[in-house]
Design an enzyme around this catalytic site. Sequence first.
Site, PDB file in Angstrom:
ATOM      1  N   GLU A   1       0.847  -1.058   0.253  1.00 53.88           N
ATOM      2  CA  GLU A   1      -0.399  -0.201   0.350  1.00 53.88           C
ATOM      3  C   GLU A   1       0.375   1.414   0.033  1.00 53.88           C
ATOM      4  O   GLU A   1       1.959   1.308   0.367  1.00 53.88           O
ATOM      5  CB  GLU A   1      -0.683   0.190   1.696  1.00 53.88           C
ATOM      6  CG  GLU A   1      -2.265   1.524   1.369  1.00 53.88           C
ATOM      7  CD  GLU A   1      -3.034   0.730   2.305  1.00 53.88           C
ATOM      8  OE1 GLU A   1      -3.734   1.779   2.870  1.00 53.88           O
ATOM      9  OE2 GLU A   1      -2.178   0.011   3.763  1.00 53.88           O
TER      10      GLU A   1
ATOM     11  N   LYS B   1      -8.545   3.174  -3.074  1.00 53.85           N
ATOM     12  CA  LYS B   1     -10.342   2.071  -1.838  1.00 53.85           C
ATOM     13  C   LYS B   1     -11.525   2.610  -1.013  1.00 53.85           C
ATOM     14  O   LYS B   1     -11.348   4.212  -0.886  1.00 53.85           O
ATOM     15  CB  LYS B   1      -8.949   2.773  -0.436  1.00 53.85           C
ATOM     16  CG  LYS B   1      -8.924   1.599   0.935  1.00 53.85           C
ATOM     17  CD  LYS B   1      -8.074   2.299   1.905  1.00 53.85           C
ATOM     18  CE  LYS B   1      -7.292   1.260   3.442  1.00 53.85           C
ATOM     19  NZ  LYS B   1      -6.681   2.189   3.676  1.00 53.85           N
TER      20      LYS B   1
ATOM     21  N   CYS C   1      -5.447  -2.752   1.904  1.00 49.49           N
ATOM     22  CA  CYS C   1      -5.869  -2.586   3.432  1.00 49.49           C
ATOM     23  C   CYS C   1      -7.250  -2.827   4.239  1.00 49.49           C
ATOM     24  O   CYS C   1      -7.852  -4.297   4.054  1.00 49.49           O
ATOM     25  CB  CYS C   1      -5.111  -1.258   3.429  1.00 49.49           C
ATOM     26  SG  CYS C   1      -4.191  -2.105   5.370  1.00 49.49           S
TER      27      CYS C   1
END
Length: 294
Positions: free
Chosen positions: A51, A125, A168
């Site tokens: 990430e 995300k 994540c």
Amino acid sequence: MQKVKIGLIQAKHEIHGDEPVAVHKEAAIEKHIAMVRDAAKQGAKIICLQEIFYGPYFCSEQNPKWYEAAEEIPHGPTTQLFMQLAKELEVVIILPIYEREGIGTLYNTAAVIDADGSYLGKYRKHHIPHVEAGEPPHGFWEKFYFKPGNLGYNVFDTKYAKVGVYICYDRHFPEGARILGLKGAEIVFNPSATVAGTSEYLWKLEQPAHAVANGYYIAAINRVGMEAPWNMGEFYGQSYLADPRGAMVAVASRDEDEVLVAEMDKQVIYEVRQKWQFYRDRRPETYGEMAELL
């Protein structure tokens, strides 16, 4: 290709956080290019970085300095550089970087680059944490840096496989993981930056469960080491590839830079989906209220 080697790259970031943004990016990009080349040399055809790979996990603090790290996708210099690298090595690259759209709209994003160097699209995300971690005032202060993703849960038809991306904190939410499966993902990549603490025991629990529930491979990537000056916790590595049965195909070390190369076999996806008929036995007509419950 029925069998495809997957490359997962986990790495320490050892530049002190007080250094200028440009220093961080230059050092990390140089390091990761070498690691991508290593993965390709080992036969990896799809390679994923961690990430926001080109710097520290700066969300440990709330500092507008780090806005400077954001770039446009695909026209920014880092995406363009890795597009050239993907073409040279004939590999697919999942490239997680800090994205700037327009003048100052910022996202936590991964660009997907095909093996001919073409840009296929990006995933932003969706789920953005904002919680304390380690000693105050440190934490996962991501709402200071990122807007929530707004491009949906896309599957990218690369040269070697149908690829989904989940970044994540997204991994804690099964809804998007299911959508990726319904859209035909054969493998889902989850580039992460997560530290030892309350969620570490979930690291090898949640995502193999997604793999089982959805009949695809999961590739989970985490950085390693401590990052100064925050030192909010140890990034515990253990990047891995899990198969559709939930079994670990390969797991990287807890504390070392590593290029983990492991094989996915699409025949396993077929066999599991034939045996465990979760898609056949779904009852979507009964799930409508889920999206209405707040």
